[in-house]
Enzyme design. Structure first.
Site, short mmCIF file in Angstrom:
data_model
loop_
_atom_site.label_atom_id
_atom_site.label_comp_id
_atom_site.label_asym_id
_atom_site.label_seq_id
_atom_site.Cartn_x
_atom_site.Cartn_y
_atom_site.Cartn_z
CB CYS A 153 -0.92 0.02 1.21
SG CYS A 153 -2.02 1.44 1.18
CB ILE A 201 1.19 -3.80 -10.16
CG1 ILE A 201 0.29 -3.00 -11.08
CG2 ILE A 201 2.24 -4.53 -10.94
CD1 ILE A 201 0.99 -1.93 -11.91
C1 LIG Z 1 -9.76 3.48 -4.19
C2 LIG Z 1 -8.81 2.33 -4.15
C3 LIG Z 1 -8.61 1.63 -2.98
C4 LIG Z 1 -7.72 0.57 -2.94
N1 LIG Z 1 -7.57 -0.14 -1.77
C5 LIG Z 1 -6.76 -1.23 -1.76
C6 LIG Z 1 -6.67 -2.05 -0.60
O1 LIG Z 1 -7.31 -1.79 0.41
N2 LIG Z 1 -5.84 -3.14 -0.61
C7 LIG Z 1 -5.12 -3.46 -1.74
O2 LIG Z 1 -4.41 -4.46 -1.73
N3 LIG Z 1 -5.22 -2.73 -2.86
C8 LIG Z 1 -6.02 -1.62 -2.90
N4 LIG Z 1 -6.12 -0.89 -4.05
C9 LIG Z 1 -5.35 -1.30 -5.23
C10 LIG Z 1 -6.18 -2.16 -6.19
O3 LIG Z 1 -6.61 -3.33 -5.58
C11 LIG Z 1 -5.35 -2.50 -7.44
O4 LIG Z 1 -4.21 -3.22 -7.06
C12 LIG Z 1 -4.90 -1.26 -8.20
O5 LIG Z 1 -5.89 -0.28 -8.13
C13 LIG Z 1 -4.59 -1.55 -9.68
O6 LIG Z 1 -5.69 -2.04 -10.35
P1 LIG Z 1 -6.69 -1.10 -11.22
O7 LIG Z 1 -5.85 -0.28 -12.12
O8 LIG Z 1 -7.60 -2.05 -11.90
O9 LIG Z 1 -7.41 -0.23 -10.22
C14 LIG Z 1 -7.01 0.19 -4.10
C15 LIG Z 1 -7.22 0.90 -5.28
C16 LIG Z 1 -8.11 1.95 -5.33
C17 LIG Z 1 -8.32 2.67 -6.63
#
Ligand SMILES: Cc1cc2nc3c(=O)[nH]c(=O)nc-3n(C[C@H](O)[C@H](O)[C@H](O)COP(=O)(O)O)c2cc1C
Ligand SMILES: Cc1cc2nc3c(=O)[nH]c(=O)nc-3n(C[C@H](O)[C@H](O)[C@H](O)COP(=O)(O)OP(=O)(O)OC[C@H]3O[C@@H](n4cnc5c(N)ncnc54)[C@H](O)[C@@H]3O)c2cc1C
Ligand SMILES: Cc1cc2nc3c(=O)[nH]c(=O)nc-3n(C[C@H](O)[C@H](O)[C@H](O)COP(=O)(O)OP(=O)(O)OC[C@H]3O[C@@H](n4cnc5c(N)ncnc54)[C@H](O)[C@@H]3O)c2cc1C
Ligand SMILES: Cc1cc2nc3c(=O)[nH]c(=O)nc-3n(C[C@H](O)[C@H](O)[C@H](O)COP(=O)(O)O)c2cc1C
Ligand code: FES
Ligand code: FES
Lengths: 244, 302, 302, 244
Positions: free
Chosen positions: B131, B192
């Site tokens: 994170c 990622i």
């Molecule tokens: C608003 C938001 C909250 C997120 N919270 C978490 C989380 O609590 N734990 C985690 O492992 N990843 C978290 N992520 C990351 C996503 O799970 C993911 O790895 C990342 O957004 C890339 O994927 P995407 O481009 O499809 O969003 C979060 C992403 C967003 C946008």
């Protein structure tokens, strides 16, 4: 929440940088005044949240100010369709408004109060409306509120129209005896109302949002009763839970 | 009939489409939009030992093709998740869920993993060591192979469930960290997480996010995510859940060809709450067009 | 009158807008589009000791909000640049240019810097230690503080001209590398180069780029670039030329508020050959709107 | 090179997945047949290169096939404007065509030959045209070429229309005596022509492009006389410089 395509019927300026957008489509998702929609705009990753000003079963009216690229882009759409998420947020609770509710709108916080006012009038509540703007050019919807048969005061900060001063100044000119208030506008206005009015209020807040339907935790705020999502548990919070 | 099933550490998923952690809450809001049982699985919001409010707002900001977030792991804490959220999930989701856990110390990860070990609903524990919104100046377990291995080994001991370590893209060599996790006993990898980014409000001359920096996700990061999945796939033998900017059935297939055994979808759910549903429904069409009979056959073909 | 001037290591630029290396050739094509003397400066295509054809084609691929490239430093070699390109540039560009040099060894960087040392037209030597399309498996000077310092120190000795080291974003800690370069005698830093990425053609099941991976640039990478400029600005005292996804006058200002003393524009020139001209013409309007009288006052204000 | 807005006059299918787009605007940048334009499409980072099929001083015609998202998006634009870079590339050199040039087009490589043929006819050159397609549904512009008064043969790979086989098969049916050829189409076709025709040819190539005006080195190829940029030094190369 419903996701649906709406047809643009008209989209014209009604005050300085303020547009009225009339849409036709499925409004079945909307359950209360003060709810908002989230508008998809091509080329923008996030949708744009805009309060529902008024609606019926055929369509709805939105009023928005052009403040950045998204709202600018929206103002250029004169026809075609828009992809909306509708019926977002809690909205105002009519049952908590009492018999003599005071409605207070600041700037583009005014629109949701119109839909609210209309429904309160239908229920026989004797509302009064106070609208605050910066200057005469910004004023809109005064006549529309009057047409609902409610007392409507307009205040402008620079005194160029209506009562000179803030909404709180205008409120002082009204007789007392309101049993609740509903407000939407800039946070300092909401806070001033909360500080001066000793009756119960429903306050509509804004926060930066990503989803708008309660899953991303982007819009959280702390209240006396724990954290709330402005998009889902709000945008309307009750005056006694807000932590300023 | 297109066979979309894939297998993650012995758990068969009907299809590879999994909403990503943080973009799906604990499912409750989405269950009103569609039947969540069409999903391969879902990864719930990153959960820590204690409840957290997260960072101050504003904590989201728009970017071209993506979004920055600095939520900072807002969650009700592991006990509330086990006692309230998981039973609620059980009512609308009949498949094993992916339990995403976050933490500030090895002990916190271990604690959460131990508490989830006995929960039948949990299929996989996804250990978020990446994170970007925590550990300011402190240890970031995801940027150092040794720290990543330490968390992995400790969580490995704490649970018999498959553990997937979620890796950070903000590193010089993601393969090195991936290998360290594999060696330390990870059953799989999720990658990622978000790319560390920032925006400034030129009117106020201040960062748009109250926390200054945040994590970039969405379509903009897809090529970076794809490259990392491809690289890691060549470096390890354990399965990879690929994610980062996936927004269509074609993207799912591209990610799988790069080496992902399943695919998570994050930010796209925020723009379009029906994204996962639409992708699942579109997959058979795209598979047919490309002559793919079994989706799992394309894993890592590129 | 808006004062757009900025200063880089004693060289006064009329404005901070500089086309980035690799997206402007040696200027000859652009001089037919507009008078290049409106530019702050321009950074020419990365030049190596020997002529290079670069990597096999396809070597560009489109992405959401950006482009992947794996050109691999195609250039006519330092002698041809000194003997042919620079005299040609002199005919249409009356200001000092930024000479971008690439290389596979410390010696190659030193050689190019030495050869350029005597060339009056060259204002700044920009040392690209971060090309993601070279050094496969070998040393990547830009990912290691020691290697970066070594190149910096060697080039420092080879020339009396200001040297700006161009850094890679594909690292765990860009500040560490920035500091190493500063300590080794860099006059300034250019950041960022492209993010390593990849795309796969799902029809052929092969990477879209013949070289498999390439560098991502364009609007998609803006938040990452901005974050890095901001971080590095807090860590070093030498000036930064910021770049990565800049596409508008507002972006230039945002990048400067993050800490850039000047701003380069790369991929946007490829979509819109008039990008730099339009941005320069738009800057006074945006400055007026934001109440900025002297552009250099906003450097690093955020 | 010129950058200009063009008005869409029409954009309709003329064969399977093939559209004819008629544009009005400043064509002053175009100097030779075989040049191309680069079209900006909202939502796409890169422009899309399309050969100029024909032009006059008021506008131009493009013919394109929908093969991916960009061309699909283009095919949906029925009105409005397009931002184009025009006059890109070298184009065919009329002065090198001789008196009896043979023009060979394959699939959507055909369009630029039309503009070329028209200009050759104006100059009194007695051209013949051979067009190759996969199947009858793909065939377009046969009549348009005939209308220029030139002998026009069509070959289809599956034999469903015209001569069955490849363009090289069709060429065999023509009398000999051509003094040069100009060709545009898939690379295997160009290569086959180069191998079988012993006269000098001008061949138009395709390559993935970023800029399209010679600065990014995205489209380089090696020739017998050094490296060339397909977008700037090409797309037309001379048969004796190509390294296959
Ligand atoms: C608003 C938001 C909250 C997120 N919270 C978490 C989380 O609590 N734990 C985690 O492992 N990843 C978290 N992520 C990351 C996503 O799970 C993911 O790895 C990342 O957004 C890339 O994927 P995407 O481009 O499809 O969003 C979060 C992403 C967003 C946008
Ligand atoms: C529940 C709710 C109801 C709203 N109702 C109305 C309304 O009825 N009329 C109206 O004029 N405005 C309303 N707003 C504000 C409106 O959403 C913003 O003005 C709009 O999103 C600005 O977009 P932009 O692209 O023009 O600005 P930009 O500043 O370019 O937007 C950048 C990002 O910041 C967000 N953003 C910017 N300003 C705000 C803001 N004030 N609140 C939340 N997000 C913001 C945008 O959505 C976008 O994600 C409402 C906001 C919320 C949260
Ligand atoms: C000089 C030149 C002239 C051309 N003239 C014509 C013409 O007259 N009619 C016609 O139908 N097509 C022509 N093409 C091919 C046309 O450019 C592609 O079909 C089109 O770019 C595909 O875009 P897309 O988004 O639909 O496909 P996608 O595959 O989604 O595009 C992805 C990326 O690859 C590029 N790309 C895909 N195919 C090609 C290709 N064959 N050549 C170059 N780039 C490609 C796209 O431009 C885009 O950047 C020409 C190409 C070049 C280089
Ligand atoms: C086609 C292309 C070629 C490039 N060639 C070079 C180069 O030769 N030397 C260099 O230092 N950077 C090179 N770059 C990187 C750019 O100078 C710049 O750092 C990067 O693209 C980020 O900026 P942008 O997003 O504005 O493009 C190249 C970028 C592109 C797109
Ligand atoms: S905006 Fe996502 S939870 Fe409110
Ligand atoms: S496409 Fe840029 S040089 Fe040819």
């Amino acid at each position: 929440m419903k996701k649906a395509l709406f047809k643009i019927l008209s989209n014209e300026p009604i005050a300085k940088d303020v547009y009225k957008l009339v849409l036709e489509g499925d409004t079945g998702g909307i359950t209360a005044p003060g709810q908002f929609v989230n508008i998809e705009l091509e080329g923008f990753f996030l949708r744009r949240p805009i309060s529902v000003c008024d609606w019926d079963d055929k369509g709805m009216t939105l009023i928005y100010k052009t403040v950045g690229k998204g709202t600018k882009c929206l103002s250029e759409k004169k026809s075609g369709t828009l992809d909306l998420l509708t019926g977002l947020g809690n909205g105002f609770d009519l049952s908590k408004c009492g018999k003599r509710p005071l409605l207070v709108g600041g700037g583009v916080g005014t629109p949701p109060l119109y839909g609210l006012c209309k429904r309160l009038v239908e229920r026989g509540a004797a509302s009064a409306v106070v609208l605050g703007f910066n200057t005469a050019d910004d004023v809109f919807y005064e006549e529309e509120f009057r047409a609902l048969g409610v007392k409507t005061l307009v205040a402008t900060v620079d005194g160029s129209y209506g009562i000179g001063g803030l909404v709180t100044d205008a409120i002082k000119t009204l007789p007392v005896g309101f049993d609740s208030y509903c407000a939407c506008g800039p946070e300092p206005m909401l806070r001033a109302l909360c500080d001066t009015l000793k009756i119960k209020g429903q306050l509509s807040f804004e926060e930066r949002m990503a989803c708008g339907f309660g899953v991303c935790m982007g819009c959280s705020c702390k209240t006396k009763y724990g954290s709330k999502r402005i998009c889902k548990d709000g945008p309307v919070l009750s005056s006694n839970e807000v932590i300023w | 009939m297109a066979d979309m099933s894939v297998v993650l550490s012995g758990i068969k998923l009907e299809n590879p489409v999994i909403p990503a952690s943080g973009c799906f809450g604990y499912g409750a809001e989405f269950k009103d939009f569609y039947d969540l049982n069409i999903l391969g699985s879902f990864s719930f919001k990153g959960t820590t030992k204690e409840p957290r409010f997260g960072n101050p707002t504003p904590r989201v900001a728009e970017c071209t093709g993506g979004i920055l977030n600095s939520i900072g792991l807002q969650n009700p804490g592991i006990e509330a998740v086990i006692n309230e959220e998981l039973p609620r999930i059980a009512a609308f989701f009949k498949k094993p869920v992916i339990a995403n856990i976050g933490g500030f110390s090895v002990d916190e990860f271990v604690y959460c993993a131990e508490r989830l070990d006995g929960v039948e609903q949990v299929g996989i524990i996804e250990v978020n060591i990446s994170c970007p919104n925590l550990h300011k100046g402190g240890v970031n377990f995801g940027s150092d192979p040794k720290a990543a291995a330490e968390v992995t080994a400790a969580v490995r001991k704490a649970t018999g469930k498959p553990i997937y370590i979620k890796l950070s893209p903000n590193v010089t060599s993601i393969t090195e960290i991936a290998k360290a996790c594999e060696d330390a006993g990870a059953d799989g990898l999720s990658l990622i997480n978000t790319l560390l980014g920032m925006r400034i409000d030129i009117k106020s001359r201040k960062p748009l996010l109250a926390n200054k920096m945040g994590g970039l996700s969405g379509r903009a990061i897809f090529p970076v995510a794809l490259r990392m999945v491809y690289e890691v796939r060549k470096a390890v033998k354990i399965p990879i859940i690929g994610m980062g900017g996936v927004a269509s059935a074609e993207d799912v297939i591209e990610m799988m060809m790069a080496g992902a055994s399943a695919v998570q979808i994050g930010a796209e759910n925020l723009r379009n709450p029906f994204a996962c549903k639409e992708i699942i429904e579109d997959l058979p069409r795209v598979m047919a067009e490309l002559g793919i009979e079994r989706l799992r056959d394309i894993i890592g073909v590129a």
